[in-house]
Write an enzyme that holds these catalytic residues in place. Structure first.
Site, PDB file in Angstrom:
ATOM      1  N   ASP A  79       0.788  -1.240   0.000  1.00 56.10           N
ATOM      2  CA  ASP A  79       0.000   0.000   0.000  1.00 56.10           C
ATOM      3  C   ASP A  79       0.820   1.290   0.000  1.00 56.10           C
ATOM      4  OD1 ASP A  79      -2.210  -1.562   0.108  1.00 56.10           O
ATOM      5  OD2 ASP A  79      -2.493  -1.378   2.274  1.00 56.10           O
ATOM      6  N   ARG A  86     -17.013   1.508 -23.397  1.00 58.62           N
ATOM      7  CA  ARG A  86     -17.475   1.230 -22.041  1.00 58.62           C
ATOM      8  C   ARG A  86     -16.736   2.074 -21.029  1.00 58.62           C
ATOM      9  NH1 ARG A  86     -17.500  -5.134 -22.546  1.00 58.62           N
ATOM     10  NH2 ARG A  86     -19.652  -5.387 -23.185  1.00 58.62           N
ATOM     11  N   ARG A 136      18.819  11.294 -33.799  1.00 57.15           N
ATOM     12  CA  ARG A 136      20.035  11.469 -33.006  1.00 57.15           C
ATOM     13  C   ARG A 136      20.826  12.702 -33.428  1.00 57.15           C
ATOM     14  NH1 ARG A 136      21.307   6.675 -30.220  1.00 57.15           N
ATOM     15  NH2 ARG A 136      20.238   4.869 -31.058  1.00 57.15           N
TER      16      ARG A 136
END
Ligand code: ADP
Length: 749
Positions: free
Chosen positions: A157, A192, A465
């Site tokens: 946690d 959704r 680069r």
């Protein structure tokens, strides 16, 4: 040395299991043996202490082999009612004395550490009682006047004060972001909305950080309940607006302990129903549950676990035995020591503040970076930016990449674009690095143009680069002037820093270059100055560690030595840290060099190890460690010398190290750094002589360093910083990876 002087230590894991606990046990056992101490593992946490007997097992060097990459805890954990009572602790004390143990490492959450502290405080009384009962002879009791304790926090946690991260949190964030990324693809197909419940009773860390890392639409955490009474309406509005603006899916993350201002729990099912009713969307709930605890530990948890296990033994053996017990945690990439009860009290005070509905205090205790992460999250997930206020200063800022792609570059662009636009600025994207810049490939970026960037690997803007030559710098000045660019954010690696430095040098002759510039470290090699980590390095490290885990599995069927080559150019960061995280025997870096003498020693170790039944040898070599002793030369050498005993193979990991979606750590840090970089560009714009700087995470905070210092701070030839913090982990690696302790423990009484 007399037997009396051999210290006997024990380690236990207690409370909820957490990935990375095995790394602690492995490191603690091997460090103790190396230091000439004996060490015992107590099975099943405090229950094993109370049970005694074969629950307290003496550990050997090889008894902790093969556990580093495993989730959970190999020595078991439990909740133990008996240990909460004095009688239980009395038996535990008797069992420890029977094994002559006087130093204990406890890995667990605040409950376990409180229990350990109580046990230590009661120790003298417990021993006196045992003596009075005749359970322990008086002369034996005399030898155990105290119990030394070191606490390490194992908890997914991240709910504990005294450490930046608790062991297991990073892995849990991996599990959560993997799950939410996976849900996002199915959710987008069907338009959704998903409600995802994650762990965290009094601590919203996992919910907030996974929200930041996945671009969740709304996050509900215990420390900061919604601040408006009709929050349900606000939440629905944000999701509705998001879909109108073009989002095909959204996620709401609910921490287990989320509640409203009145302290009433907000459950995932309630959120789902509310969304379903108010929006014409299909809404589903996923409760992630124990999946969050499971699986192989991330590279970070293995490394942190290893460093803490090592340090815990050092603490027990070297610290003043009368000093109060401490918790060892990680702060600023270093092991950090805090008095145990101070940590426990501070940790508990958050829960208390939440129960008293004092949310300001709860957020204060969590700290500034938690608060600012919450603020950043709330802005990033808006469907549209705030409307600019009258009189607000508004600038044109540009974002560009440079160098090789690094996972997290897109995440940084998203944060820069949205946070910039939200403050009223216009943000331009320069395509294809400095090659595109010279060509004038400058395009405006709007809010939704960075949709989906948070989790995408690679570099959507394109990169190159190229470091511009003097004449190309002239071209850049023209492009800047033409587009009226007023600030430049260069998200990339070495090429970006060099390019910026050339622009800085050209300032006296080109007025257009006197704009604020920030170089932002994004390179898997972690070879940039001013920062302890660059964005992309954590993802690369995890990719390497996953690949090495597979190589290890494939090789155990046969006695084999594998030389794995990893990237990094001349910087050994990836090699050293992946070696630490994968339990490699040896690491070859350019910083340390490779010599014939060293190779001979390594060969001796290999031969000794395989003769004693070892099945796998793992060596990690940085790609540029040495021009003569290449990966294939090392392989041939080992093959030749190992004939009949083991064979040798090489594995060059290559570009898989640059790919993949960014890890949660890279996403979170990219977002935070980009937020600070944009603020800085705006601050500098207001100044007469705007600075050109590089941003970095150093000393536990984000800092800026003047670009003028770039040549001083780096080894230009080898393209790495002159000072590199991670070199300090190499001694730990050397100790843990050897085939056995170099010192022999005298036989016990
Ligand atoms: P965590 O360590 O993850 O917070 P718990 O709170 O369940 O988990 O504690 C784990 C174990 O630590 C308990 O089962 C108990 O054996 C011991 N413990 C917890 N609190 C105390 C306490 N106040 N005194 C003694 N032992 C304790």
């Amino acid at each position: 040395m007399s037997n009396e002087r051999v210290r006997r230590l024990a380690i236990l894991t207690s409370g909820g299991d957490a990935p990375g606990m095995n790394a602690v046990v492995r490191a603690a056992v091997r460090t103790a043996l190396e230091r000439g101490a004996e060490i015992f593992a107590v099975a099943e946490g405090f229950q094993g202490l109370v049970d005694g007997g074969d629950r307290i097992r003496k550990m050997s060097w090889n008894s902790v082999g093969g556990i580093l990459q495993k989730g959970g805890t190999s020595i078991g954990t439990a909740r133990c009612q008996a240990f909460r009572t004095r009688e239980g602790r009395l038996v535990a004390a008797k069992n420890l004395i029977a094994e002559r143990i006087d130093g204990l490492i406890v890995v667990g959450g605040d409950g376990s550490l409180t229990g350990a502290d109580t046990f230590r405080r009661e120790w003298t009384g417990l021993v006196a009682e045992l003596t009075a009962q005749g359970a322990v002879p008086a002369d034996t009791a005399q030898r155990y006047p105290r119990l030394s304790i070191v606490g390490l926090v194992g908890s997914i946690d991240n709910d504990f004060a005294g450490t930046d991260m608790t062991i297991g949190t990073d892995t849990a964030l991996h599990r959560i972001t993997e799950a939410i990324d996976a849900l996002a693809s199915t959710a987008a197909s069907h338009q959704r909305c998903f409600v995802v419940e994650v762990m965290g009773r009094d601590c919203g860390y996992l919910a907030l950080m996974s929200g930041l890392a996945t671009g969740a639409g709304w996050v509900l955490i215990p420390e900061a309940p919604p601040d408006v009474p009709d929050w349900e309406e606000r939440m629905c509005e944000v999701i509705r607006e998001g879909h109108k603006a073009g989002r095909r899916h959204s996620t709401v993350i609910v921490a287990e302990g989320a509640r409203d201002r009145d302290g009433k729990p907000i459950e995932a099912e309630y959120v789902r129903k509310t969304l379903q009713e108010k929006l014409s969307l299909e809404v589903r709930t996923t409760v992630l549950g124990h999946v969050q605890r499971g699986g192989a530990p991330s590279a970070f948890d293995r490394i942190m676990g290893t460093l803490l296990g090592f340090a815990a033994v050092e603490e027990l053996l070297d610290a003043d035995p009368d000093s109060p017990p401490c918790v060892l945690g990680i702060h600023e990439n270093r092991v950090h020591r805090t008095p145990l009860m101070e940590c426990v009290e501070k940790t508990r005070s958050v829960g208390l503040a939440i129960r008293e509905h004092d949310y300001e205090r709860a957020m204060d205790i969590r700290g500034q970076s938690f608060r600012s992460a919450f603020r950043i999250h709330k802005t990033l997930v808006r469907a549209l930016p705030h409307t600019p206020q009258a009189g607000q200063r508004r600038f044109k800022l540009a974002v560009i990449h440079a160098g090789a792609p690094a996972p997290g570059m897109n995440t940084a662009v998203r944060a820069a674009v949205r946070l910039g636009i939200d403050q009223g600025h216009s943000i331009f994207g320069i395509r294809n690095g400095f090659e595109g810049f010279v060509e004038g490939e400058v395009t405006p970026l709007d809010w939704m143009s960075v949709h989906g960037f948070v989790s995408a690997g690679g570099a959507e803007l394109g990169t190159s680069r190229l470091v511009p030559s003097a004449s190309q710098v002239d071209e850049l000045a023209k492009v800047i002037e033409k587009n009226d660019i007023q600030g430049l954010l260069i998200i990339g690696g070495w090429a970006g820093y060099e390019a910026a430095y050339r622009m800085l040098q050209a300032r006296p002759r080109l007025a257009a270059l006197k704009l604020p510039i920030v170089c932002f470290p994004a390179a898997i090699d972690n070879n940039l100055p001013g920062t302890e980590y660059s964005i992309g390095a954590d993802t690369a490290l995890n990719s390497i560690v996953e690949a090495v885990d597979k190589i290890k599995q494939s090789a155990v069927a046969w006695r084999r030595c594998v030389v794995v080559e990893v990237m990094g150019r001349h910087c050994g960061y990836l090699a050293a840290l992946s070696a630490l995280a994968s339990g490699a025997e040896r690491v070859y870096t350019h910083e340390e060099g490779i010599t014939m003498a060293k190779l001979e020693e390594d060969l001796r170790h290999l031969v000794a190890g395989f003769s004693e039944g070892k099945r796998l040898g793992l060596m990690i070599r940085n790609e540029n460690a040495n021009p003569v002793f290449t990966t294939s030369v090392l392989r041939s050498l080992f093959e030749e010398e190992g004939k009949g005993l083991f064979d040798a193979r090489e594995a060059i990991l290559g570009h898989l190290q640059q790919g993949g979606n960014p890890t949660p750590f890279d996403r979170i840090q990219a977002t935070r750094m980009a937020a600070r970089a944009i603020e800085y560009l705006v601050e500098e714009q207001a100044k007469e002589k705007p600075a050109a700087s590089y941003i970095g995470h150093r000393g536990g905070r984000l800092q800026f360093f003047p670009l003028e210092k770039f040549p001083e701070e780096v080894d230009l030839e080898h393209r790495r910083p002159k000072s590199q913090w991670w070199l300090s982990v190499l001694p730990v690696l050397r100790i843990l990876a050897q085939p056995g302790p170099t010192r022999q423990v005298p036989p016990g009484e």
